[in-house]
Design a protein around this motif. Structure first.
Motif, PDB file in Angstrom:
ATOM      1  N   PHE A 196       0.839  -1.208   0.000  1.00  0.00           N
ATOM      2  CA  PHE A 196       0.000   0.000   0.000  1.00  0.00           C
ATOM      3  C   PHE A 196       0.873   1.257   0.000  1.00  0.00           C
ATOM      4  O   PHE A 196       0.560   2.242  -0.680  1.00  0.00           O
ATOM      5  N   SER A 197       1.961   1.221   0.764  1.00  0.00           N
ATOM      6  CA  SER A 197       2.846   2.386   0.849  1.00  0.00           C
ATOM      7  C   SER A 197       3.524   2.655  -0.496  1.00  0.00           C
ATOM      8  O   SER A 197       3.598   3.805  -0.946  1.00  0.00           O
ATOM      9  N   PHE A 198       4.010   1.588  -1.145  1.00  0.00           N
ATOM     10  CA  PHE A 198       4.617   1.765  -2.468  1.00  0.00           C
ATOM     11  C   PHE A 198       3.582   2.309  -3.466  1.00  0.00           C
ATOM     12  O   PHE A 198       3.909   3.137  -4.324  1.00  0.00           O
ATOM     13  N   ALA A 199       2.330   1.847  -3.358  1.00  0.00           N
ATOM     14  CA  ALA A 199       1.274   2.300  -4.268  1.00  0.00           C
ATOM     15  C   ALA A 199       0.950   3.783  -4.069  1.00  0.00           C
ATOM     16  O   ALA A 199       0.517   4.463  -5.009  1.00  0.00           O
ATOM     17  N   LEU A 200       1.155   4.289  -2.848  1.00  0.00           N
ATOM     18  CA  LEU A 200       0.850   5.694  -2.551  1.00  0.00           C
ATOM     19  C   LEU A 200       1.953   6.644  -3.001  1.00  0.00           C
ATOM     20  O   LEU A 200       1.793   7.866  -2.891  1.00  0.00           O
ATOM     21  N   MET A 201       3.051   6.100  -3.505  1.00  0.00           N
ATOM     22  CA  MET A 201       4.134   6.964  -3.989  1.00  0.00           C
ATOM     23  C   MET A 201       3.663   7.827  -5.164  1.00  0.00           C
ATOM     24  O   MET A 201       3.968   9.024  -5.222  1.00  0.00           O
ATOM     25  N   ALA A 202       2.921   7.225  -6.096  1.00  0.00           N
ATOM     26  CA  ALA A 202       2.475   7.959  -7.291  1.00  0.00           C
ATOM     27  C   ALA A 202       1.552   9.127  -6.939  1.00  0.00           C
ATOM     28  O   ALA A 202       1.790  10.257  -7.397  1.00  0.00           O
ATOM     29  N   PRO A 203       0.483   8.918  -6.137  1.00  0.00           N
ATOM     30  CA  PRO A 203      -0.365  10.062  -5.776  1.00  0.00           C
ATOM     31  C   PRO A 203       0.393  11.165  -5.044  1.00  0.00           C
ATOM     32  O   PRO A 203       0.030  12.342  -5.137  1.00  0.00           O
ATOM     33  N   ASN A 204       1.452  10.787  -4.314  1.00  0.00           N
ATOM     34  CA  ASN A 204       2.231  11.789  -3.583  1.00  0.00           C
ATOM     35  C   ASN A 204       3.319  12.419  -4.450  1.00  0.00           C
ATOM     36  O   ASN A 204       4.042  13.301  -3.994  1.00  0.00           O
ATOM     37  N   GLY A 205       3.423  11.964  -5.701  1.00  0.00           N
ATOM     38  CA  GLY A 205       4.424  12.524  -6.601  1.00  0.00           C
ATOM     39  C   GLY A 205       5.839  12.071  -6.293  1.00  0.00           C
ATOM     40  O   GLY A 205       6.807  12.764  -6.648  1.00  0.00           O
ATOM     41  N   GLU A 206       5.974  10.905  -5.690  1.00  0.00           N
ATOM     42  CA  GLU A 206       7.310  10.401  -5.333  1.00  0.00           C
ATOM     43  C   GLU A 206       7.884   9.547  -6.456  1.00  0.00           C
ATOM     44  O   GLU A 206       7.151   8.900  -7.201  1.00  0.00           O
ATOM     45  N   SER A 207       9.176   9.531  -6.518  1.00  0.00           N
ATOM     46  CA  SER A 207       9.894   8.608  -7.379  1.00  0.00           C
ATOM     47  C   SER A 207      10.909   7.857  -6.524  1.00  0.00           C
ATOM     48  O   SER A 207      11.182   8.262  -5.384  1.00  0.00           O
ATOM     49  N   VAL A 208      11.435   6.766  -7.041  1.00  0.00           N
ATOM     50  CA  VAL A 208      12.427   6.005  -6.280  1.00  0.00           C
ATOM     51  C   VAL A 208      13.652   6.886  -6.084  1.00  0.00           C
ATOM     52  O   VAL A 208      14.212   7.413  -7.061  1.00  0.00           O
ATOM     53  N   PRO A 209      14.062   7.115  -4.843  1.00  0.00           N
ATOM     54  CA  PRO A 209      15.192   8.020  -4.601  1.00  0.00           C
ATOM     55  C   PRO A 209      16.522   7.426  -5.050  1.00  0.00           C
ATOM     56  O   PRO A 209      16.640   6.217  -5.259  1.00  0.00           O
ATOM     57  N   HIS A 210      17.505   8.292  -5.204  1.00  0.00           N
ATOM     58  CA  HIS A 210      18.847   7.835  -5.529  1.00  0.00           C
ATOM     59  C   HIS A 210      19.413   7.046  -4.347  1.00  0.00           C
ATOM     60  O   HIS A 210      19.032   7.250  -3.192  1.00  0.00           O
TER      61      HIS A 210
END
Length: 303
Positions: A196-210
């Motif tokens: 669920f947390s990984f799925a919420l990355m997109a609505p929050n505008g997150e990308s996989v960090p460096h």
């Protein structure tokens, strides 16, 4: 007989272990706060709980063979609440101090009886209401006022909303208690919280960090700590009453405040008073008033 003489200040090994866990857990707020400088909140929470789920799955791999549909449903529901709770809490720590986050998070304890009243029609007792009033008063002092008016920042609002999710998690766990296998449900709920947390990355505008060594070791370390602490809590609370355990857990924001202060965080005096009222509200909400039986004299009994 004095009030203090009625109580024995001795602790069982299980209670001492819970105290140690509380100290460690209080310190994790600062670690999460620093992790927000190198990662988005939902990616960090997802990685943290993926680690915890993997470790517990390895420990409980034999019992996982008996996983049922009911346990999957319960684990997914609890996992959604965990994701919402930790995700919003971590999101809030992007803008507020770790010690402030810890005190606001403690609000979940007095909120549980309030939510039970709203959704399950279980009226809170007098001490629960007193705890709710004290905790909310403390919240107002901790969060404001700012600029002459009472206003909550986005981080404070997110953290406060996280307490509703955490309280919901506790209610869901209570509703499932005795109906499911604890090990299997715990693995499912941690895995679901991660997804669920990984799925919420997109609505929050997150990308996989460096890649960052601090991000990797903090997420994996906190994930491992979550797994170990969860198992240890389940072991310890077999012989420690829920009320006594809650009193021990109430020290979590205090330890977070101590660690934060050592690290350089400085909360204003009114905020510290608000934090103290929240902790007091947590403690009072778990107390139960005992009614004394009315004594009747021999004459009253015969009359």
């Amino acid at each position: 007989m004095s009030l203090l003489s009625r109580y024995k200040f001795s602790f069982t090994p299980q209670e001492l272990v819970l105290m140690l866990i509380t100290m460690v857990w209080g310190g994790t707020f600062l670690a999460v706060h620093h992790a927000m400088t190198v990662s988005g909140p939902f990616f960090f929470v997802g990685l943290r709980f993926a680690t915890a789920a993997l470790l517990l799955a390895l420990i409980a791999r034999k019992s996982l063979r008996g996983l049922t549909l009911a346990e999957c449903k319960a684990g997914i529901a609890i996992g959604a609440a965990i994701s919402g709770g930790y995700g919003l809490q971590t999101w809030g720590m992007q803008t507020i101090a770790s010690s402030q986050s810890a005190f606001i998070t403690a609000m979940y304890v007095p909120l549980v009886p309030l939510l039970q009243w709203l959704f399950l029609r279980r009226m809170p007792g007098m001490m629960a209401w007193a705890g709710i009033v004290l905790a909310f008063t403390g919240l107002l002092l901790l969060a404001g006022p700012k600029g002459g008016s009472l206003a909550f920042s986005a981080g404070e609002v997110a953290t406060l909303l996280s307490t509703l999710a955490i309280a919901g998690e506790i209610i869901l766990i209570g509703a499932c208690a005795g109906k499911v296998d604890v090990k299997r449900v715990t693995v499912v709920q941690l895995a679901a919280a991660s997804l669920f947390s990984f799925a919420l990355m997109a609505p929050n505008g997150e990308s996989v960090p460096h890649y960052s060594p601090y991000l990797l070791f903090s997420a994996l370390g906190l994930g491992a700590a979550s797994a170990v602490i969860q198992v240890t809590m389940n072991w310890a609370q077999r012989s420690v009453s829920p009320t006594r355990a809650t009193v021990i857990y109430a020290g979590e924001p205090v330890w977070a405040g101590i660690v934060g202060r050592i690290a350089g965080e400085r909360l204003p005096g009114m905020a510290l008073l608000g934090g103290a009222l929240i902790v007091l509200g947590v403690l009072i909400s778990e107390l139960k008033l005992k009614r004394k039986a009315k004594r009747t004299s021999p004459n009253e009994a015969s009359g």
